[in-house]
Design an enzyme around this catalytic site. Sequence first.
Site, PDB file in Angstrom:
ATOM      1  N   HIS A 211       0.845  -1.189   0.000  1.00 41.67           N
ATOM      2  CA  HIS A 211       0.000   0.000   0.000  1.00 41.67           C
ATOM      3  C   HIS A 211       0.885   1.245   0.000  1.00 41.67           C
ATOM      4  CE1 HIS A 211       1.209  -0.344   4.173  1.00 41.67           C
ATOM      5  NE2 HIS A 211       0.862   0.923   4.361  1.00 41.67           N
ATOM      6  N   ASP A 213       0.723   5.346   1.777  1.00 42.77           N
ATOM      7  CA  ASP A 213       0.053   6.032   2.883  1.00 42.77           C
ATOM      8  C   ASP A 213      -0.768   7.212   2.365  1.00 42.77           C
ATOM      9  OD1 ASP A 213       1.194   4.253   4.604  1.00 42.77           O
ATOM     10  OD2 ASP A 213       2.692   5.638   5.408  1.00 42.77           O
ATOM     11  N   HIS A 267       4.763   0.062   0.021  1.00 43.86           N
ATOM     12  CA  HIS A 267       5.527  -0.670   1.018  1.00 43.86           C
ATOM     13  C   HIS A 267       4.630  -1.735   1.640  1.00 43.86           C
ATOM     14  CE1 HIS A 267       3.787   2.990   2.808  1.00 43.86           C
ATOM     15  NE2 HIS A 267       3.695   2.335   3.957  1.00 43.86           N
ATOM     16  N   ARG A 277       6.132  -8.767  15.906  1.00 42.80           N
ATOM     17  CA  ARG A 277       6.770  -7.484  15.607  1.00 42.80           C
ATOM     18  C   ARG A 277       5.842  -6.359  16.056  1.00 42.80           C
ATOM     19  NH1 ARG A 277       6.334  -3.766  11.203  1.00 42.80           N
ATOM     20  NH2 ARG A 277       8.260  -2.598  10.815  1.00 42.80           N
TER      21      ARG A 277
END
Length: 331
Positions: A211, A213, A267, A277
């Site tokens: 995607h 941002d 990204h 994570r």
Amino acid sequence: MESNPPFQKAYESLLENAGKEEFEDKKIMVVDGCEIPLIDLSRLNFGEKERDECKREIVDASSKWGFFQVENHGISSDILERIRREQVKVFRQPFEKKANEKLLNFSRDSYRWGAPNATSLKQLSWSEAFHIPLATDIFESTEYNSLRLAIQEFASAVSELAHRIAEILAENMGHDSGYFVDNCSASTCYLRLNRYPPCPISSEVFGLMPHTDSDFLTVLSQDQVGGLQLLEDETWITVKPIPEALIVNIGDLCEAWSNGAYKSVQHRVMANTQVERFSVAYFMCPFNDTVIESCTEPSVYRKFTFKEFRQQVQEDVRTNGYKVGLPRFLI
């Protein structure tokens, strides 16, 4: 009680195809260990030569990569450690509590997990998050007080950093340094606390699907697990974590306003089969009625408001299972 979302139960039919489904980017190269620019921001406080060199590096990284890491950014390790510690604690809450109870006056839809509209494995995100608008009223609750204070402290510090970088980017385009800041406020920006649980199915499952941002600028603090990748020249590049460094990336609105001078790049986060994570992101967003138009001519994108852009993104996700973004607004 179980704290993990019920991924395997909810996506049983999709996960049956793990290892069989062909990903569109299967032939795209993945490069590990290729480091994106690391910029020492302490030079902004030195003499004119050092200041100008630092600004040039920020502009170059925003133009070529759309991503860079910053060190000596002025945000203490105590602040970064505190927000990380508190987000671990809140994600350890039972899933039913996270999904059904309000925390810190967040709306019930603040807690999100997976990808409700996924119709294939490549649209699945193996993650959970708290999406937190930075409006004043979220700080009125005394419950979860340590989390509230950590959010407030982190948001305040990171917003100052984002403003400083945004001013440099605006000045470079020959415009008033306050363009981005004047169109944003604490009530329009938000934080996203992210957790990526271990995925026992496959390391090819996305922790967060590819995607861009939908904001002006994003500042990300990540732990040392890794998994973040960005797409550069048909190559997925793994972003190597650097202790206490922060990641800055350009958003769609900044690309549209700069007429493509600054890059909002795709990204993703890859799932880890063994280790969880954590990351926390600050998104610099404008008011809904802010008009985004190219600052140079001829314009690549037509004029649009932030509200219009968000509505289009939400509609595409509902309809297609993924975001289309800026291509919808090409002239």
